[in-house]
Design a protein around this motif. Sequence first.
Motif, PDB file in Angstrom:
ATOM      1  N   MET A   1      -5.445 -15.579  -1.332  1.00  0.00           N
ATOM      2  CA  MET A   1      -5.098 -13.947  -1.508  1.00  0.00           C
ATOM      3  C   MET A   1      -4.075 -13.348  -0.752  1.00  0.00           C
ATOM      4  O   MET A   1      -3.880 -13.431   0.455  1.00  0.00           O
ATOM      5  CB  MET A   1      -6.432 -13.162  -1.087  1.00  0.00           C
ATOM      6  CG  MET A   1      -6.385 -11.862  -1.664  1.00  0.00           C
ATOM      7  SD  MET A   1      -7.981 -10.887  -1.213  1.00  0.00           S
ATOM      8  CE  MET A   1      -8.044  -9.778  -2.677  1.00  0.00           C
ATOM      9  N   PRO A   2      -3.055 -12.947  -1.625  1.00  0.00           N
ATOM     10  CA  PRO A   2      -1.993 -12.399  -0.989  1.00  0.00           C
ATOM     11  C   PRO A   2      -2.254 -11.131   0.028  1.00  0.00           C
ATOM     12  O   PRO A   2      -2.979 -10.395  -0.216  1.00  0.00           O
ATOM     13  CB  PRO A   2      -0.857 -12.039  -1.955  1.00  0.00           C
ATOM     14  CG  PRO A   2      -1.534 -11.607  -3.294  1.00  0.00           C
ATOM     15  CD  PRO A   2      -3.014 -12.596  -3.133  1.00  0.00           C
ATOM     16  N   ALA A   3      -1.524 -11.060   1.115  1.00  0.00           N
ATOM     17  CA  ALA A   3      -1.714  -9.832   1.972  1.00  0.00           C
ATOM     18  C   ALA A   3      -1.293  -8.456   1.382  1.00  0.00           C
ATOM     19  O   ALA A   3      -0.172  -8.576   0.588  1.00  0.00           O
ATOM     20  CB  ALA A   3      -0.928  -9.987   3.252  1.00  0.00           C
ATOM     21  N   ARG A   4      -1.937  -7.420   1.423  1.00  0.00           N
ATOM     22  CA  ARG A   4      -1.559  -6.184   0.718  1.00  0.00           C
ATOM     23  C   ARG A   4      -0.899  -5.427   2.151  1.00  0.00           C
ATOM     24  O   ARG A   4      -1.376  -5.292   3.247  1.00  0.00           O
ATOM     25  CB  ARG A   4      -2.736  -5.606   0.404  1.00  0.00           C
ATOM     26  CG  ARG A   4      -3.358  -6.451  -0.863  1.00  0.00           C
ATOM     27  CD  ARG A   4      -4.262  -5.337  -1.604  1.00  0.00           C
ATOM     28  NE  ARG A   4      -4.670  -6.045  -2.736  1.00  0.00           N
ATOM     29  CZ  ARG A   4      -5.671  -5.686  -3.264  1.00  0.00           C
ATOM     30  NH1 ARG A   4      -6.540  -4.705  -2.820  1.00  0.00           N
ATOM     31  NH2 ARG A   4      -6.198  -6.413  -4.486  1.00  0.00           N
ATOM     32  N   SER A   5       0.109  -4.378   1.659  1.00  0.00           N
ATOM     33  CA  SER A   5       0.450  -3.504   2.467  1.00  0.00           C
ATOM     34  C   SER A   5      -0.470  -2.313   2.638  1.00  0.00           C
ATOM     35  O   SER A   5      -1.432  -2.136   1.809  1.00  0.00           O
ATOM     36  CB  SER A   5       1.857  -2.968   1.826  1.00  0.00           C
ATOM     37  OG  SER A   5       1.541  -2.132   0.783  1.00  0.00           O
ATOM     38  N   PRO A   6      -0.349  -1.614   3.776  1.00  0.00           N
ATOM     39  CA  PRO A   6      -1.290  -0.317   3.967  1.00  0.00           C
ATOM     40  C   PRO A   6      -1.337   0.459   2.790  1.00  0.00           C
ATOM     41  O   PRO A   6      -1.993   1.091   2.662  1.00  0.00           O
ATOM     42  CB  PRO A   6      -0.685   0.047   5.295  1.00  0.00           C
ATOM     43  CG  PRO A   6       0.129  -0.836   5.976  1.00  0.00           C
ATOM     44  CD  PRO A   6       0.648  -1.870   5.027  1.00  0.00           C
ATOM     45  N   SER A   7      -0.039   0.806   2.328  1.00  0.00           N
ATOM     46  CA  SER A   7       0.262   1.653   1.023  1.00  0.00           C
ATOM     47  C   SER A   7      -0.747   1.137  -0.125  1.00  0.00           C
ATOM     48  O   SER A   7      -1.369   1.817  -0.872  1.00  0.00           O
ATOM     49  CB  SER A   7       1.761   1.714   0.607  1.00  0.00           C
ATOM     50  OG  SER A   7       2.298   2.187   1.560  1.00  0.00           O
ATOM     51  N   ALA A   8      -0.609  -0.191  -0.397  1.00  0.00           N
ATOM     52  CA  ALA A   8      -1.503  -0.634  -1.401  1.00  0.00           C
ATOM     53  C   ALA A   8      -3.124  -0.482  -1.198  1.00  0.00           C
ATOM     54  O   ALA A   8      -3.648  -0.177  -1.994  1.00  0.00           O
ATOM     55  CB  ALA A   8      -1.105  -2.146  -1.724  1.00  0.00           C
ATOM     56  N   PRO A 120       0.073   0.162  16.223  1.00  0.00           N
ATOM     57  CA  PRO A 120       1.170   0.256  15.060  1.00  0.00           C
ATOM     58  C   PRO A 120       0.741   0.106  13.631  1.00  0.00           C
ATOM     59  O   PRO A 120       0.953   1.249  12.851  1.00  0.00           O
ATOM     60  CB  PRO A 120       2.303  -0.683  15.307  1.00  0.00           C
ATOM     61  CG  PRO A 120       1.835  -1.113  16.893  1.00  0.00           C
ATOM     62  CD  PRO A 120       0.311  -1.087  16.985  1.00  0.00           C
ATOM     63  N   GLU A 121      -0.104  -0.863  13.319  1.00  0.00           N
ATOM     64  CA  GLU A 121      -0.428  -1.094  11.822  1.00  0.00           C
ATOM     65  C   GLU A 121      -1.333   0.131  11.542  1.00  0.00           C
ATOM     66  O   GLU A 121      -1.498   0.572  10.015  1.00  0.00           O
ATOM     67  CB  GLU A 121      -1.036  -2.355  11.605  1.00  0.00           C
ATOM     68  CG  GLU A 121      -2.145  -2.861  12.392  1.00  0.00           C
ATOM     69  CD  GLU A 121      -1.755  -3.363  13.774  1.00  0.00           C
ATOM     70  OE1 GLU A 121      -2.803  -3.316  14.595  1.00  0.00           O
ATOM     71  OE2 GLU A 121      -0.589  -3.349  14.114  1.00  0.00           O
ATOM     72  N   GLN A 122      -2.353   0.670  12.161  1.00  0.00           N
ATOM     73  CA  GLN A 122      -2.988   1.915  11.823  1.00  0.00           C
ATOM     74  C   GLN A 122      -2.148   3.052  11.948  1.00  0.00           C
ATOM     75  O   GLN A 122      -2.523   3.828  10.999  1.00  0.00           O
ATOM     76  CB  GLN A 122      -4.250   1.860  13.070  1.00  0.00           C
ATOM     77  CG  GLN A 122      -5.080   0.597  13.163  1.00  0.00           C
ATOM     78  CD  GLN A 122      -5.814   0.607  14.401  1.00  0.00           C
ATOM     79  OE1 GLN A 122      -5.860   1.245  15.300  1.00  0.00           O
ATOM     80  NE2 GLN A 122      -6.848  -0.365  14.365  1.00  0.00           N
ATOM     81  N   ALA A 123      -1.416   3.175  12.879  1.00  0.00           N
ATOM     82  CA  ALA A 123      -0.442   4.290  12.622  1.00  0.00           C
ATOM     83  C   ALA A 123       0.429   4.346  11.452  1.00  0.00           C
ATOM     84  O   ALA A 123       0.312   5.568  10.796  1.00  0.00           O
ATOM     85  CB  ALA A 123       0.464   4.600  13.932  1.00  0.00           C
ATOM     86  N   GLN A 124       0.919   3.070  10.819  1.00  0.00           N
ATOM     87  CA  GLN A 124       1.465   3.239   9.603  1.00  0.00           C
ATOM     88  C   GLN A 124       0.357   3.566   8.624  1.00  0.00           C
ATOM     89  O   GLN A 124       0.893   4.305   7.539  1.00  0.00           O
ATOM     90  CB  GLN A 124       2.154   1.705   9.513  1.00  0.00           C
ATOM     91  CG  GLN A 124       2.659   1.661   8.245  1.00  0.00           C
ATOM     92  CD  GLN A 124       3.083   0.149   7.831  1.00  0.00           C
ATOM     93  OE1 GLN A 124       3.129  -0.638   8.716  1.00  0.00           O
ATOM     94  NE2 GLN A 124       4.004   0.039   6.872  1.00  0.00           N
ATOM     95  N   SER A 125      -0.897   2.918   8.499  1.00  0.00           N
ATOM     96  CA  SER A 125      -1.802   3.153   7.459  1.00  0.00           C
ATOM     97  C   SER A 125      -1.969   4.722   7.471  1.00  0.00           C
ATOM     98  O   SER A 125      -1.977   5.432   6.210  1.00  0.00           O
ATOM     99  CB  SER A 125      -3.199   2.561   7.685  1.00  0.00           C
ATOM    100  OG  SER A 125      -2.863   1.303   7.532  1.00  0.00           O
ATOM    101  N   LEU A 126      -2.073   5.359   8.628  1.00  0.00           N
ATOM    102  CA  LEU A 126      -2.583   6.685   8.671  1.00  0.00           C
ATOM    103  C   LEU A 126      -1.278   7.984   8.204  1.00  0.00           C
ATOM    104  O   LEU A 126      -1.366   8.669   7.546  1.00  0.00           O
ATOM    105  CB  LEU A 126      -2.790   7.187   9.984  1.00  0.00           C
ATOM    106  CG  LEU A 126      -2.979   8.712  10.247  1.00  0.00           C
ATOM    107  CD1 LEU A 126      -4.503   9.161   9.441  1.00  0.00           C
ATOM    108  CD2 LEU A 126      -3.302   9.274  11.772  1.00  0.00           C
ATOM    109  N   PHE A 127       0.178   7.138   8.590  1.00  0.00           N
ATOM    110  CA  PHE A 127       1.315   8.108   8.362  1.00  0.00           C
ATOM    111  C   PHE A 127       1.304   7.873   6.528  1.00  0.00           C
ATOM    112  O   PHE A 127       1.565   8.964   6.002  1.00  0.00           O
ATOM    113  CB  PHE A 127       2.349   6.905   8.985  1.00  0.00           C
ATOM    114  CG  PHE A 127       3.889   7.808   8.774  1.00  0.00           C
ATOM    115  CD1 PHE A 127       4.257   8.726   9.674  1.00  0.00           C
ATOM    116  CD2 PHE A 127       4.495   7.308   7.710  1.00  0.00           C
ATOM    117  CE1 PHE A 127       5.638   9.440   9.488  1.00  0.00           C
ATOM    118  CE2 PHE A 127       5.750   7.970   7.476  1.00  0.00           C
ATOM    119  CZ  PHE A 127       6.333   8.948   8.460  1.00  0.00           C
ATOM    120  N   GLU A 128       1.260   6.721   6.176  1.00  0.00           N
ATOM    121  CA  GLU A 128       1.375   6.570   4.600  1.00  0.00           C
ATOM    122  C   GLU A 128       0.348   7.323   3.832  1.00  0.00           C
ATOM    123  O   GLU A 128       0.642   8.042   2.854  1.00  0.00           O
ATOM    124  CB  GLU A 128       1.237   5.131   4.397  1.00  0.00           C
ATOM    125  CG  GLU A 128       2.594   4.461   4.804  1.00  0.00           C
ATOM    126  CD  GLU A 128       2.713   2.996   4.682  1.00  0.00           C
ATOM    127  OE1 GLU A 128       1.739   2.365   4.208  1.00  0.00           O
ATOM    128  OE2 GLU A 128       3.705   2.461   5.025  1.00  0.00           O
TER     129      GLU A 128
END
Length: 144
Positions: A1-8, A120-128
Motif C-alpha cells: 500500500m503506498p504511503a499517503r501524505s498528511p493532506s490525503a 514535525p509530521e504531526q505539525a504538518q498534519s495540523l498545519f494542513e
Amino acid sequence: MPARSPSALILAVLLLLGLNVQNAHASVTIRVQLSTQTMLVAVDGVDFATWPVSTARRGYRTPIGTYRPCSLQSMHYSRLYDFTPMPYSIFFNGGYAIHGTFDVRNLGRPVSHGCIRLAPEQAQSLFELIQAQGPQNTTIEISP
C-alpha cells in the motif's frame, strides 16, 4: 500500500466524517493540556488525533486561554532564539506558536520557551488541516 501524505489522510478523515470538503468547512478544536503535555485535535467534535507536546519549561510560560490562529507560516526562524527553525508554525498569541520541533526526544516534557512543540509530521498534519478548514474555523484552547 503506498504511503499517503498528511493532506490525503486529512481529506480521507473529513470524507469519512461526511463533510463536503469543497463547500463546507469543519470546525477544528485544538486542546492543549499543560499538566499532561498532550494535545487533542477534534474536527466537528470528533477526535482526530492525540499527540504529545512540549510547552514552557520553568522560568517561561505558555499562555493559558482560548485563541484563534492569527498567522500560518510553513517555515519560520525564531529571531529571539538564534534563528531556530520552527516548521509549520501556527501563531496564536503574538510570538507564541504551535510548531514542529526536531527535538522529538523531549516531547511530553515542558522544555520550550513558551511555544507548543510537536513532532514535525504531526505539525504538518495540523498545519494542513487548519489551512484546509480555515483559521477562522479553528479554536486553540490551552488549559493548566
